[in-house]
Motif scaffolding. Structure first.
Motif, PDB file in Angstrom:
ATOM      1  N   ASN A  20     -14.632   2.089  -7.204  1.00  0.00           N
ATOM      2  CA  ASN A  20     -13.416   2.809  -6.820  1.00  0.00           C
ATOM      3  C   ASN A  20     -12.613   3.208  -8.053  1.00  0.00           C
ATOM      4  N   ASN A  59       0.834  -1.204   0.000  1.00  0.00           N
ATOM      5  CA  ASN A  59       0.000   0.000   0.000  1.00  0.00           C
ATOM      6  C   ASN A  59       0.866   1.250   0.000  1.00  0.00           C
ATOM      7  N   ALA A 100      -6.191   1.920  -4.621  1.00  0.00           N
ATOM      8  CA  ALA A 100      -7.560   1.832  -4.082  1.00  0.00           C
ATOM      9  C   ALA A 100      -7.960   0.373  -3.869  1.00  0.00           C
ATOM     10  N   LEU A 101      -7.619  -0.480  -4.804  1.00  0.00           N
ATOM     11  CA  LEU A 101      -7.972  -1.895  -4.674  1.00  0.00           C
ATOM     12  C   LEU A 101      -7.196  -2.574  -3.550  1.00  0.00           C
ATOM     13  N   GLU A 102      -5.920  -2.250  -3.418  1.00  0.00           N
ATOM     14  CA  GLU A 102      -5.120  -2.824  -2.332  1.00  0.00           C
ATOM     15  C   GLU A 102      -5.653  -2.353  -0.977  1.00  0.00           C
ATOM     16  N   LYS A 103      -6.017  -1.104  -0.906  1.00  0.00           N
ATOM     17  CA  LYS A 103      -6.527  -0.545   0.359  1.00  0.00           C
ATOM     18  C   LYS A 103      -7.842  -1.209   0.740  1.00  0.00           C
ATOM     19  N   GLN A 104      -8.706  -1.463  -0.251  1.00  0.00           N
ATOM     20  CA  GLN A 104      -9.993  -2.098  -0.003  1.00  0.00           C
ATOM     21  C   GLN A 104      -9.874  -3.616   0.072  1.00  0.00           C
ATOM     22  N   ASN A 105      -8.757  -4.147  -0.447  1.00  0.00           N
ATOM     23  CA  ASN A 105      -8.532  -5.590  -0.503  1.00  0.00           C
ATOM     24  C   ASN A 105      -9.661  -6.300  -1.264  1.00  0.00           C
ATOM     25  N   ALA A 106     -10.185  -5.642  -2.263  1.00  0.00           N
ATOM     26  CA  ALA A 106     -11.252  -6.209  -3.098  1.00  0.00           C
ATOM     27  C   ALA A 106     -11.284  -5.443  -4.407  1.00  0.00           C
ATOM     28  N   THR A 107     -11.829  -6.067  -5.423  1.00  0.00           N
ATOM     29  CA  THR A 107     -11.949  -5.412  -6.720  1.00  0.00           C
ATOM     30  C   THR A 107     -13.308  -4.737  -6.805  1.00  0.00           C
ATOM     31  N   LYS A 108     -13.355  -3.480  -6.432  1.00  0.00           N
ATOM     32  CA  LYS A 108     -14.587  -2.705  -6.515  1.00  0.00           C
ATOM     33  C   LYS A 108     -14.439  -1.717  -7.662  1.00  0.00           C
TER      34      LYS A 108
END
Length: 132
Positions: A74, A10, A63-71
């Motif tokens: 974002n 991150n 953004a994806l690493e921070k959320q730990n998901a593919t949204k």
């Protein structure tokens, strides 16, 4: 240990994204005669495309690493930020420099780069969803 690696990734992504954003601002606002001259038709638009493609990949990856998901929402937000940043740069070129001028086609090239990065994120999400 995995949490520590995630935090390091991150921080690296954030540093790269901030650095790239700064680089875009500097390159687009310095005197044009201070930049190397390459005499290839359309190279300016390719540069804008590439700058905003990488911008979207870095900020989207962060953004994806921070959320730990593919949204993808974002990533859409990042594309919007890329578009607004590109418009801001063009406005500043027109109002704050004497050797640069705003160009709507630069904004289109910026948007094309950001949308191409979005497409890559969509493909990654689709591939990950399909493989599960």
């Amino acid at each position: 240990m995995p949490t520590k690696n995630l935090l390091v990734r991150n921080k690296i992504l954030l540093g790269l994204a901030i650095g790239w954003t700064t680089l875009i601002g500097v390159l687009c606002l310095i005197k044009s005669r201070e930049l190397p001259s390459i005499h290839i038709i359309g190279i300016d638009k390719f540069v804008h495309f590439t700058l905003h493609f990488v911008f979207t990949m870095l900020w989207g990856g962060y953004a994806l690493e921070k959320q730990n998901a593919t949204k993808l929402t974002n990533i859409l937000l990042v594309v919007g930020c890329s578009l607004l940043y590109g418009i801001l740069i063009e406005f500043l070129q027109e109002t704050m420099t004497t050797t640069r001028h705003a160009d709507i086609y630069d904004v289109f090239a910026n948007l094309a780069g950001a949308l191409t990065a979005l497409l890559i994120f969509v493909v990654i999400k689709y591939t990950n969803t399909k493989s599960k």
